[in-house]
Design a protein around this motif. Structure first.
Motif, mmCIF file in Angstrom:
data_model
loop_
_atom_site.group_PDB
_atom_site.id
_atom_site.type_symbol
_atom_site.label_atom_id
_atom_site.label_comp_id
_atom_site.label_asym_id
_atom_site.label_seq_id
_atom_site.Cartn_x
_atom_site.Cartn_y
_atom_site.Cartn_z
ATOM 1 N N LYS A 1 0.830 -1.202 0.000
ATOM 2 C CA LYS A 1 0.000 0.000 0.000
ATOM 3 C C LYS A 1 0.868 1.258 0.000
ATOM 4 C CE LYS A 1 -2.271 -1.114 3.796
ATOM 5 N NZ LYS A 1 -1.671 -2.370 4.240
ATOM 6 N N THR A 2 1.942 1.244 0.809
ATOM 7 C CA THR A 2 2.840 2.402 0.816
ATOM 8 C C THR A 2 3.498 2.563 -0.545
ATOM 9 O OG1 THR A 2 3.315 1.899 3.112
ATOM 10 C CG2 THR A 2 4.752 3.481 2.020
ATOM 11 N N THR A 3 3.854 1.428 -1.148
ATOM 12 C CA THR A 3 4.468 1.475 -2.468
ATOM 13 C C THR A 3 3.530 2.147 -3.463
ATOM 14 O OG1 THR A 3 5.431 -0.643 -1.875
ATOM 15 C CG2 THR A 3 5.679 0.068 -4.153
ATOM 16 N N LEU A 4 2.222 1.863 -3.320
ATOM 17 C CA LEU A 4 1.258 2.461 -4.242
ATOM 18 C C LEU A 4 1.282 3.981 -4.137
ATOM 19 C CD1 LEU A 4 -0.928 1.975 -6.291
ATOM 20 C CD2 LEU A 4 -2.587 1.833 -4.446
ATOM 21 N N LEU A 5 1.334 4.487 -2.897
ATOM 22 C CA LEU A 5 1.384 5.939 -2.734
ATOM 23 C C LEU A 5 2.647 6.513 -3.365
ATOM 24 C CD1 LEU A 5 0.122 6.541 0.899
ATOM 25 C CD2 LEU A 5 -1.114 6.762 -1.242
ATOM 26 N N LYS A 6 3.758 5.809 -3.202
ATOM 27 C CA LYS A 6 5.002 6.309 -3.786
ATOM 28 C C LYS A 6 4.936 6.307 -5.300
ATOM 29 C CE LYS A 6 8.334 5.702 -0.185
ATOM 30 N NZ LYS A 6 9.419 4.943 0.393
ATOM 31 N N ILE A 7 4.225 5.325 -5.857
ATOM 32 C CA ILE A 7 4.099 5.305 -7.313
ATOM 33 C C ILE A 7 3.224 6.466 -7.777
ATOM 34 C CG2 ILE A 7 3.195 4.010 -9.272
ATOM 35 C CD1 ILE A 7 4.068 1.476 -7.940
ATOM 36 N N ILE A 8 2.141 6.720 -7.042
ATOM 37 C CA ILE A 8 1.273 7.847 -7.421
ATOM 38 C C ILE A 8 2.055 9.150 -7.349
ATOM 39 C CG2 ILE A 8 -0.783 9.165 -6.783
ATOM 40 C CD1 ILE A 8 -2.036 6.638 -5.762
ATOM 41 N N GLY A 9 2.926 9.262 -6.341
ATOM 42 C CA GLY A 9 3.689 10.494 -6.176
ATOM 43 C C GLY A 9 4.886 10.582 -7.106
ATOM 44 N N GLY A 10 5.116 9.529 -7.894
ATOM 45 C CA GLY A 10 6.206 9.591 -8.849
ATOM 46 C C GLY A 10 7.561 9.244 -8.276
ATOM 47 N N GLY B 1 5.707 10.563 10.101
ATOM 48 C CA GLY B 1 5.641 12.021 10.154
ATOM 49 C C GLY B 1 6.687 12.644 9.255
ATOM 50 N N ALA B 2 7.884 12.147 9.305
ATOM 51 C CA ALA B 2 8.986 12.637 8.476
ATOM 52 C C ALA B 2 9.206 14.124 8.634
ATOM 53 C CB ALA B 2 8.762 12.286 7.005
ATOM 54 N N LEU B 3 9.083 14.637 9.856
ATOM 55 C CA LEU B 3 9.430 16.034 10.091
ATOM 56 C C LEU B 3 10.940 16.166 10.022
ATOM 57 C CD1 LEU B 3 7.155 16.801 13.152
ATOM 58 C CD2 LEU B 3 6.848 17.626 10.836
ATOM 59 N N LEU B 4 11.408 17.321 9.567
ATOM 60 C CA LEU B 4 12.850 17.537 9.527
ATOM 61 C C LEU B 4 13.326 17.776 10.950
ATOM 62 C CD1 LEU B 4 12.913 19.821 6.389
ATOM 63 C CD2 LEU B 4 13.560 17.435 6.532
ATOM 64 N N ALA C 1 16.455 6.982 6.765
ATOM 65 C CA ALA C 1 15.704 5.998 7.545
ATOM 66 C C ALA C 1 14.420 6.569 8.110
ATOM 67 C CB ALA C 1 16.580 5.455 8.673
ATOM 68 N N THR C 2 14.406 7.840 8.468
ATOM 69 C CA THR C 2 13.191 8.430 9.008
ATOM 70 C C THR C 2 12.362 9.085 7.916
ATOM 71 O OG1 THR C 2 14.447 10.413 9.536
ATOM 72 C CG2 THR C 2 14.093 8.843 11.312
ATOM 73 N N GLU C 3 12.637 8.736 6.672
ATOM 74 C CA GLU C 3 11.835 9.185 5.531
ATOM 75 C C GLU C 3 11.856 10.686 5.327
ATOM 76 O OE1 GLU C 3 8.413 6.183 4.563
ATOM 77 O OE2 GLU C 3 8.114 7.001 6.577
ATOM 78 N N GLN C 4 12.822 11.384 5.931
ATOM 79 C CA GLN C 4 12.878 12.829 5.721
ATOM 80 C C GLN C 4 13.246 13.147 4.276
ATOM 81 O OE1 GLN C 4 15.052 15.144 8.683
ATOM 82 N NE2 GLN C 4 14.790 13.431 10.086
ATOM 83 N N LEU C 5 14.134 12.316 3.681
ATOM 84 C CA LEU C 5 14.517 12.566 2.292
ATOM 85 C C LEU C 5 13.320 12.356 1.372
ATOM 86 C CD1 LEU C 5 18.039 10.887 2.115
ATOM 87 C CD2 LEU C 5 17.476 13.279 2.454
ATOM 88 N N SER C 6 12.562 11.272 1.641
ATOM 89 C CA SER C 6 11.342 11.024 0.865
ATOM 90 C C SER C 6 10.379 12.177 1.021
ATOM 91 C CB SER C 6 10.653 9.759 1.373
ATOM 92 O OG SER C 6 10.794 8.719 0.497
ATOM 93 N N GLY C 7 10.244 12.621 2.282
ATOM 94 C CA GLY C 7 9.327 13.714 2.564
ATOM 95 C C GLY C 7 9.698 14.957 1.787
ATOM 96 N N MET C 8 11.012 15.223 1.703
ATOM 97 C CA MET C 8 11.445 16.405 0.961
ATOM 98 C C MET C 8 11.100 16.269 -0.508
ATOM 99 S SD MET C 8 15.171 17.171 2.456
ATOM 100 C CE MET C 8 15.376 18.876 2.631
ATOM 101 N N GLU C 9 11.321 15.049 -1.051
ATOM 102 C CA GLU C 9 10.984 14.846 -2.456
ATOM 103 C C GLU C 9 9.512 15.120 -2.697
ATOM 104 O OE1 GLU C 9 14.088 11.497 -4.124
ATOM 105 O OE2 GLU C 9 11.974 11.035 -3.916
ATOM 106 N N MET C 10 8.676 14.636 -1.778
ATOM 107 C CA MET C 10 7.241 14.820 -1.975
ATOM 108 C C MET C 10 6.828 16.259 -1.790
ATOM 109 S SD MET C 10 5.918 12.239 -3.120
ATOM 110 C CE MET C 10 4.230 12.773 -3.103
ATOM 111 N N VAL D 1 11.005 19.384 -3.033
ATOM 112 C CA VAL D 1 12.311 19.958 -2.727
ATOM 113 C C VAL D 1 13.342 18.911 -3.096
ATOM 114 C CG1 VAL D 1 13.816 20.649 -0.845
ATOM 115 C CG2 VAL D 1 11.453 21.404 -0.883
ATOM 116 N N ASN D 2 14.381 19.302 -3.781
ATOM 117 C CA ASN D 2 15.372 18.349 -4.240
ATOM 118 C C ASN D 2 16.360 18.031 -3.113
ATOM 119 O OD1 ASN D 2 17.325 16.905 -5.510
ATOM 120 N ND2 ASN D 2 17.542 18.294 -7.247
ATOM 121 N N PRO D 3 16.299 16.810 -2.545
ATOM 122 C CA PRO D 3 17.191 16.539 -1.410
ATOM 123 C C PRO D 3 18.666 16.576 -1.792
ATOM 124 C CG PRO D 3 15.998 14.552 -2.030
ATOM 125 C CD PRO D 3 15.464 15.649 -2.873
ATOM 126 N N MET D 4 18.969 16.353 -3.056
ATOM 127 C CA MET D 4 20.362 16.465 -3.490
ATOM 128 C C MET D 4 20.883 17.856 -3.222
ATOM 129 S SD MET D 4 22.130 14.114 -4.754
ATOM 130 C CE MET D 4 22.088 12.551 -5.553
#
Lengths: 264, 263, 152
Positions: free
Chosen positions: A44-53, A91-94, B128-137, B140-143
């Motif tokens: 399911k997560t993979t599907l979202l990543k595919i939709i998001g490109g 969450g993926a907060l920075l 690992a904490t998906e921050q790079l993925s989050g930036m892409e979405m 924002v270009n993580p590179m």
């Protein structure tokens, strides 16, 4: 402006030798909460990543708002992504920015608004998720539920046309769960957008969804509104929706008969 | 028995191919990073922040190490030369060793251990904490935002650090040679002035440290970006950064020395 | 850590390394021989240059006045031709100045020494020194010593 925002046709995707999607097709309407459910590991997560490109399918097309996602140039893809919000499972907060700075991040990157306007917008978004008072905290100081809410505020910062939620309710205590569930529903009706919720928390997800697709073995097994799914004729769907221990997905892992194992 | 041998050879073949494949993907990655570098100067605050965490925070180790290396070099040179009555050449020996070899190489090794592993860990953790993925979405270009500033900071910091190392080393050697061992301070400074060449020794040393900086920064950011996003994977990645960087530094040192200092 | 503090520290870092560079360049390297300004070229021919190398120093009275820039073997006249650059401020060497190859220190570093003569005209750019003394070759010295002993 068609009714359907996301159109997936005949999607095939493999990771290594494992086939994750085997000719998956689905439509996601422009407005309303659409749930994508299925057992763990169905991609399911993979599907979202595919939709998001972020991932490329081996075969098949994914169209968002009429645009074929994987045929876009990098610049066009980035423009499309500005109109999509995504809430990751963690969450993926920075981690080196405060909550305020995290929500302000997309505004600072993609708009030329001055600081005062950004501050207003950020506070409004945080208010929508109930975290205006926590604006100064660092992500490490937030609980799981709070960091998801902060990430949600960030996802709506640019007023996207759709938000994708990756397992938003997993592992939450009842109160946080209730908060998140009502937020997803209220935001969707307030902003009049498309919300795609990927989850396997059946009761919570169905309680706010307008429509749901159930995925298994790389294909859509059944689709419909929550009521029709609950009353489904399919054994498989019934086992999943009602959480029955034994059914088409067996309780016992395939093994020899018990007597043979004990005395054989 | 024969089939076991065949298996071993086959395994060796698979491993070798995997090494080349990794090297290839690392090279492609390097090209992407270099292509993202011009974008960093649009937002230089990112670079400054990385220069701080990569350069300034490694400074203490470099200064202390440089001091001790210089002092030891002075002692050892003295013991070696005093039998020939040539103890006045301690200054030259220390200066040449530091500028040509010890400065760039020891700095690079310390840098790989301290700053290189930190870079790998940071980027790996963000992955690992998906921050790079989050930036892409977030489009924002993580590179550009994450990887390139760290890479550039590594490349810029290395020659700066190596120069400081050599300078502190010479000062440390001065302390030991003149204050401790009682050599003539005039001889200490004047002999190098004849023998140490600005271009051949000082500049070449700096060129070496730039090359080392590129290699260490490259390995560090690649291992971080490419790591398996679990806690084990992160640990393996940081170890690989330190080991591969160290080996690469020593190998390149040989190649560069042969190129630069051959007569 | 505010960004202003960070910028200041980074600035100090860069400044420190520039200072280190200058310290090394000035006090430890031979930068002065490059920035020496004007110089003029003199040639001299030797039978044997011994261990003299390009960039070996040229000195008069022990003071460094220039350096060797080129050493070549002349196939026609069978001598080693040494070209050197002398700093322009030392432009009063008489035409009959002698150039000898001397050894400095125990490590055997060789240099070219100038002994001024008595002529009135001075050496100019492109002149050739006639009076030269080649390096001492150990075998020849021993040979001379043995012969002189044998004579006694």
């Amino acid at each position: 402006m068609s009714d359907i925002l996301v159109k997936i046709r005949d999607l095939h995707f493999s990771r290594g030798t494992r086939k994750i999607f085997d000719g998956l097709s689905m439509d996601i309407p422009r407005q309303g909460v659409t749930a994508i459910m299925g057992p763990s590991g169905t991609g399911k997560t993979t599907l979202l990543k595919i939709i998001g490109g972020q991932l490329r399918p081996d075969q098949g097309t994914v169209e968002v708002d009429g645009l074929n996602v994987h045929k876009l140039s990098t610049k066009q893809l980035f423009e499309l992504r500005k109109r999509m919000g995504m809430l990751f499972q963690s969450g993926a907060l920075l981690t080196d920015l405060s909550v305020f700075e995290n929500v302000a991040y997309p505004l600072r990157e993609h708009t030329r608004l001055n600081e005062a306007m950004i501050r207003h917008l950020v506070l409004l978004k945080l208010n929508a998720v109930g975290l205006r008072g926590a604006a100064g905290f660092m992500p490490s100081e937030l609980s799981g539920g709070m960091s998801r809410r902060a990430a949600l505020a960030r996802a709506i910062a640019l007023d996207p046309m759709m938000i994708m939620y990756d397992e938003p309710f997993t592992g939450q205590d009842p109160i946080s769960m209730g908060v998140l569930v009502s937020l997803v529903s209220e935001l969707n009706s307030a902003l009049k957008i498309c919300s795609i919720v990927v989850s396997h928390d059946v009761p919570e997800t169905l309680s706010i969804s307008d429509y749901a697709h159930i995925i298994s073995a790389g294909k859509v097994v059944e689709s419909g509104d929550p009521e029709s799914l609950r009353n489904s004729k399919s054994e498989w769907t019934r086992q999943f929706i009602h959480g029955v221990a034994d059914g088409p997905v067996p309780f016992h892992y395939p093994a020899k008969p018990l007597l043979e194992d004990l005395y054989g | 028995m024969f089939s076991r041998l065949i298996n071993k050879i086959q395994h060796l073949g698979v491993v070798t191919i995997a090494v080349f494949q990794r090297l290839g993907s690392a090279s492609v990655f390097l090209l992407e990073v270099v292509a993202s570098c011009p974008g960093v100067f649009v937002k230089p605050s990112l670079l400054i922040k990385q220069l701080y965490s990569v350069g300034v925070q490694t400074l203490i180790i470099i200064v202390v190490a440089g001091l001790f290396v210089g002092m030891v070099m002075a002692l050892q040179s003295y013991y070696a030369l005093v039998d020939f009555g040539a103890e006045d050449s301690v200054g030259v020996m220390v200066a040449l060793s530091l500028l040509r070899e010890l400065g760039p190489v020891v700095t690079a090794l310390l840098f790989a251990g301290r700053a290189g592993s930190a870079l790998t860990a940071e980027i790996g953790l963000m992955k690992a904490t998906e921050q790079l993925s989050g930036m892409e979405m977030m489009a924002v270009n993580p590179m550009q935002r994450v990887v390139a500033p760290r890479f550039l900071a590594g490349v810029f910091s290395m020659p700066l650090l190596a120069t400081i190392f050599s300078a502190v080393g010479v000062l440390g050697a001065y302390l030991v040679a003149v204050e401790l061992l009682g050599l003539d301070s005039g001889a200490f400074w004047s002999q190098p002035q004849d023998k140490v060449d600005l271009y051949l020794d000082l500049y070449n040393g700096i060129i070496k440290s730039v090359v080392f900086g590129v290699v260490v920064a490259w390995i560090a950011v690649f291992e971080g970006y490419d790591c398996i996003p679990t806690s084990e994977g992160l640990g393996q990645a940081t170890t690989r950064t330190v080991v591969h960087s160290s080996l690469a530094i020593l190998f390149l040192d040989f190649v560069l020395t042969a190129l630069m200092f051959a007569k | 850590m505010t960004s202003r503090k960070i910028e200041i520290l980074v600035g100090l870092f860069v400044a420190a390394s520039i200072a280190a560079f200058f310290m090394l360049a000035m006090s430890v390297s031979n930068m002065s021989s490059y920035s020496g300004g004007e110089s003029y070229q003199i040639k001299a021919n030797f039978d044997n240059i011994g261990g003299l190398k390009v960039r070996s120093p040229v000195a008069a009275g022990g003071v460094r006045i220039g350096r060797v820039v080129d050493i070549e073997y002349d196939n026609e006249s069978y001598v080693a031709s040494v070209t050197m650059e002398v700093s322009a401020k030392y432009n009063k060497f008489p035409l009959d100045t002698a150039a000898s190859i001397l050894t400095s220190g125990l490590l055997g570093e060789q240099l070219l020494g100038f002994e001024p003569g008595a002529e009135e005209d001075y050496l100019k750019d492109g002149d050739v020194i006639d009076l030269t003394q080649s390096a001492l070759v150990l075998e020849q010295v021993i040979g001379q010593f043995l012969y002189s002993k044998a004579d006694e």
